[in-house]
Design a protein around this motif. Sequence first.
Motif, short mmCIF file in Angstrom:
data_model
loop_
_atom_site.label_atom_id
_atom_site.label_comp_id
_atom_site.label_asym_id
_atom_site.label_seq_id
_atom_site.Cartn_x
_atom_site.Cartn_y
_atom_site.Cartn_z
N ASP A 80 0.61 -1.11 -0.16
CA ASP A 80 0.05 0.14 0.44
C ASP A 80 0.98 0.89 0.35
N THR A 82 -0.25 3.93 -0.53
CA THR A 82 -1.29 5.82 -0.62
C THR A 82 -0.38 5.57 1.60
N SER A 89 -0.25 -3.73 3.19
CA SER A 89 -1.90 -3.81 2.58
C SER A 89 -1.89 -4.70 4.37
N ASP A 92 -5.68 -5.03 2.24
CA ASP A 92 -5.42 -6.20 0.52
C ASP A 92 -4.84 -7.84 0.99
#
Length: 516
Positions: A80, A82, A89, A92
């Motif tokens: 991830d 972001t 993550s 996910d």
Amino acid sequence: MLSVSSSTLARLAARSSRPAAATATRGMSMKVREEIEELPSNFSMDAIKPPPHGFGEPYAEELDPMAYIRKPVTSAHAIDLTKGEGATSALDSAAFGPKGSVAHGRFGAVDASTVPLEYLALLRPAAEGAAALREISEASKNVLGTILVYGASRPAGMAAVQLANASGNAVVAVVDGQHSGHDEMVATVKGLTSEPGTAVSEEYALCKANFRDLVEKTVSGDDFTSHDFDTNQYQFLSDFKANLLDYVETYPSDLPAAVDAEQMKFAGKEKDRANFKANMNAYLSQFAPGADPIDPAQLEANFTVQQYALFKKKFGIQTTAVISGGDGVTNTDRFAPAEIVGNMCAQPEEAPKDDSKGDYPFEFSIKNGPPPLTPTLSGGPIVGAIIEVTPDLATACEAVAGAKTLRGKAEALQFLTEAQKNAHAAASSIVALARKAGATIRTVGGSLPGLDEIQKPSDGDVQTALKAMEIGDDGTSSLNYFIQVYRAGDWPVYEDYAIHRAKEPLSGPRQIVVTK
């Protein structure tokens, strides 16, 4: 003289004295004896030990005390980017539960007994691709057609390409700038599509006219047998006549050769002028001579389709002789096409009687149309477009959307990087074609100004993605990814290294998954 021993005579006499029943003919077959040997009284199944590599109980090899034993994989995580500097993550991800169950960080318990755990870390983008296709199918009332995809090498885009292709749609995919320079990846994405679908790099989509023509050929097909050849043959002939008249005007007969007149001007020193003409004549001898004027009316009246076919045959014979080194009959040093056409206009020739056989079976013929070929498949009308939101595309779209005037938008594009401008231009090519066709456009992996983002993937979308990920008995699946696995369960430092590799500007045509 042959001698016979006494023992031989005795055997013959004994045979002759036997009864008739005893002299029956013997066959050559062998009689099988069934002799069963008795096993020893102390025999048992454990009496003979199996070899270490053979049958029986598994043989435990002696392990090297210095060998490292890998830990079993219990979970797989996507990266991830972001979150600040990036991290593995928790949403996910997929992990093994009790009794072999699998729990996904975003979708909960899933039935994925035949799906690799590393694939389940990419279940969200796969479900988004399925959701985009479902919304496009609902909007088009389940009509199959052509689907355009941008970002075809990224997780959601790659899922959309494969799922759309498996459902019977034709796919025109565009590999974004992150991976468009990787020729093998572009070819691989192209291999994920079926005719008439294809895949191109982002740079190809920048040429809007070329990309539009490619999509139109995919939509309508390209069937050469559908052309009206009886009408087009006269178009071919008229084009040849126009080119011939231009040739005669450009290279008239007062020129020693069919070359530009500027080449024959003397531009050297005065002391070289005496030898210039001799050298120029030797140089110009390799070119065809200039052409005498041709009457356009005579050319139009006498140079028919049949005469053009005879001329093409002469041209083919001359070309073959030049390439092969000569056939002993054809003059390979001189060939004046305009002169030949002029003579044929003044005195038309007749085709030989055996001309129907033809000396060149694969040569283009103006009199006969092409042989019947298998028509090129057509993908059907554009039914939708899927845009994978990449970082470059998101930055470019936000900058352009923030400007209110046309001048402001142009200035915003001017200050973008080359990668961002290319992403915006390539995605705009897809959006323009989809809007012109009135097709549905959906974004996956984020939102873009002026475009509709997909809704949250439903349970049906998740099941569609899981079913496509399942590995069949033949070892294949409908949805495939290119994954690079970092085993952080064995070496924890691999987690940080995987995040570092995922943040690279050109991280490579694969998806990074960390296992623990």
